[in-house]
Design an enzyme around this catalytic site. Sequence first.
Site, PDB file in Angstrom:
ATOM      1  N   SER A 150     -11.391  -1.487  -0.297  1.00 36.66           N
ATOM      2  CA  SER A 150     -10.076  -1.436   0.357  1.00 36.66           C
ATOM      3  C   SER A 150     -10.198  -1.740   1.840  1.00 36.66           C
ATOM      4  CB  SER A 150      -9.452  -0.049   0.196  1.00 36.66           C
ATOM      5  OG  SER A 150      -8.784   0.072  -1.024  1.00 36.66           O
ATOM      6  N   ASP A 198       0.842  -1.190   0.000  1.00 37.13           N
ATOM      7  CA  ASP A 198       0.000   0.000   0.000  1.00 37.13           C
ATOM      8  C   ASP A 198       0.882   1.247   0.000  1.00 37.13           C
ATOM      9  OD1 ASP A 198      -2.384   1.752   0.665  1.00 37.13           O
ATOM     10  OD2 ASP A 198      -3.291  -0.230   0.889  1.00 37.13           O
ATOM     11  N   HIS A 200      -3.685   5.790   3.337  1.00 39.73           N
ATOM     12  CA  HIS A 200      -4.468   4.599   3.012  1.00 39.73           C
ATOM     13  C   HIS A 200      -3.879   3.341   3.638  1.00 39.73           C
ATOM     14  CE1 HIS A 200      -6.009   1.463   0.157  1.00 39.73           C
ATOM     15  NE2 HIS A 200      -7.077   2.238   0.127  1.00 39.73           N
ATOM     16  N   ASN A 227     -14.080  -0.317  -6.471  1.00 38.29           N
ATOM     17  CA  ASN A 227     -15.184   0.570  -6.051  1.00 38.29           C
ATOM     18  C   ASN A 227     -15.879   1.264  -7.206  1.00 38.29           C
ATOM     19  OD1 ASN A 227     -14.346   0.041  -3.404  1.00 38.29           O
ATOM     20  ND2 ASN A 227     -12.883   1.728  -3.466  1.00 38.29           N
TER      21      ASN A 227
END
Length: 870
Positions: free
Chosen positions: A571, A335, A387, A489
């Site tokens: 996520s 990430d 994130h 998404n």
Amino acid sequence: MSRRLPASLALAVLALAAACGGGGSDPTPPPPTEFDLSGTIRAAGGQRVDGDTGDVNSPKTPNDGPATAQLVPSAVTVGGWASFSADALDAYRATLAAGQVVTLGIADAVTGDLDLCLYAAADVVNPVACSLGVGSTEVVEVPAGGDHYVVVEAASGASNYVLTIGAAPAAASLPALRSDREFVPGEVVVRFNDAALSPAAAGDSLQARAAALGLAPLAGAVRGRPALLGLGATAATRAAALATLGAPARTGAAFGGTPEGPAAARLDTLRVVKALLRRADVQSADPNYLFRPSAVPNDTHYKFQWHYPLINLPQAWDVTTGTPATGSVVVAVLDTGVFLAHPDFTGQLVDGYDFIRDATKARDGGGIDANADDPGDAAAAGSSSWHGTHVAGTVAARSNEGAGAAGVAWGAKVMPVRVLGAGGGTSYDIIQGLRFAAGLSNDSGTLPPKAADVANLSLGCQGCSSQSDKDAYAAVRAAGLIVVAAAGNENSTSPGYPASYPGVVSVSAVDLAQARAPYSNRGPDVDVAAPGGDTSADKDGNGYADGVLSALVDDSTGTRQPIWTFYQGTSMAAPHVAGVVALMKAVCPSLTPLQLDTLLASGAMTRDLGAAGRDDVYGHGLVDALGAVQAAQSQCGAAQTGGLEVTPTRLDFAPGVGSLPIAVAWSGTGLKAVTGVASDATWLTVAPGAVDGNNHGAYTATAAQASLADGRYSATITFTLAGGAAVRVPVSLQKGAAAAAGGDAGFLYVLLVDPVPNAQGNLATVAQASGRGQGGVYTWSFANVPAGQYLLVAGTDSDNDDLVCDDGEACGAWPTLGVPTPVTVAAADVAGLDFLAGFESSLGAASAGPATGRAGYRKLAPLKGLEVTP
């Protein structure tokens, strides 16, 4: 019974049958031994034919440019043929809607390289999107509604094809090289074929190897792992690289012009990849795709973690919190990195690595290094996503210490692997991080003391599939790493990557009420659902948005401070599953990726939501932490290698056909019973015939055609297995003249075929007719057919090889193509032999080479022999 009909008994189409002679004085003539056969073939509705195929007998209408483009409906299947030397370009014009998908299935991708481009009608120079792969499937999507040209171009060789407008490609489609995907123009990820290279020597450097290809070395190695190579920043350097590689003329030039500017740079990059893929010394070549975080961040909150009781985590914690009897379970989080000083990670981390090669993206002053701390992915204070910190907190935040938020597997450890920075991250960098996590060689030149057990990738790119990535995920799976990824998404059914790669656990998202989150992707690649939240709602009325709560950072003052925030997204769903897998590894350290797949497919790890069994919204269901842990304790050593085989794989009911057979059988080990069979249409029923104790055997599908109005219908038959897995059989039905409206199967050859193989093991064609239908209807008849049994087959010969029903050609058989059945000619004429003929829209969906689904039936004229290819 191998024989030919005499020439005087040849078939005629459209009521041109030969008449029977007769006469004599015997008042009691002997009974006839020859009879007439007749029937109707209807073209599958919604289909068209390329105006200029290779069939020398079919009338031709050229469609090789904007002025002659063939008009087609906005939803259509077109069967065609293209040849670099004889018919290099086919253009179709249609009014398309935003979001429609155009799929090109190539029948023989070994001898024919066909490309697909989409142009807005107002600009025939710069394509909206192109797909320039070397496999059997090319795909483009329509970004905005309007009048468009769809162009099929032969880059080399020749092949039949099936072009589908309006339907999504099959899930198993191979990756295409698409200009509408996010990648770095001018960069390609290349892995050389070690077996094709000379023995390693001092001169075998990346510099020398790249120069031989006309490219510049950027990172990586010649052997053992991918290298990053560049085309240069100018049109001249790109042209030089293309010339060195011998790339053909730029796609689109033959249609309306040569693209320039950014569009040219992107197409040049894809053309270089394509040229590299054809080299023996290159194992794989791909664009350097850009990946972005999948989260949808919103307002900050801190208090409630409703999402843990939703998946029975408190009950699972009674069994384990993620600490095995010896050692530790490590979850790699690929990430943006982690804010290492956040209190939720005290004692929770193992050393990771920063693989962001571009210093601008990295924002930490350099390229790759051993510091996985997240400096933020935006320059403006308070604008970074943090994130990776949020994702890692869900996986294994420090818990049960009276402060902060809890993690799913707080007894496990997080390995932060930094691959996303400002603007996202590239596929090359992600591959390096993935290999590091799995304990495989990588650009860092180092390996972790202990490879990760699980990897979480809450990142994605729709349609950005590449062979380099696919190979990388296969390699880490082979090394024992279980990979979990967010489904995406985009509220879409299009496949997103890496979640859609084989062997990757794809996670969709649900809200507090266990309904699909409004943003969550869905589709055949989804494996499991988990809480992703919905920050637009407060369904429990507690004053906080229903997002997923986890660790975050506040840098609005210029200094990073730990906070906790509600985010939503797949996520956020994926680390719930990664954490649950860590709990499973704690009680069963030997758990393999294959064993996890088996437990997931059996339903042991999930609570079923939506349609019974696996579905495209929730996969196998909502992850159940307690059930998963218990399944790992008791069943993780049991592998499943068998599967249910259904024949045929689809059913097509022609007008007047009431029933068709289906057979089911088990292959491999781990025998499972069929626990149910059902149809999703009221007009279609399925009944067992001769079946065994496991309900394997013969079934009959029956269509109540009398209850239906004229038209086209579709349905699905589902065979459900013990444990919840299912096999689905698509069904189509056409009734009446209206069913064929708009259909065209092209210039058909109708064949009467001896079903008994001859001495060479082939089937002989004994009679033939040919012609065009009227309004999608072909009326045919055979006169003076000797008694016996025959197969009835009809199809096109688009590539003019004297074989009908090749892959990519229209085909039909009586009573249905899936199960052709001999017609018995015994004591009377046989009429009403009606069936369908059309193009198979799933052509090329699962093969990089030539499709092999059909044997072509040999035509009688021009006479080159009477055999059918085995």
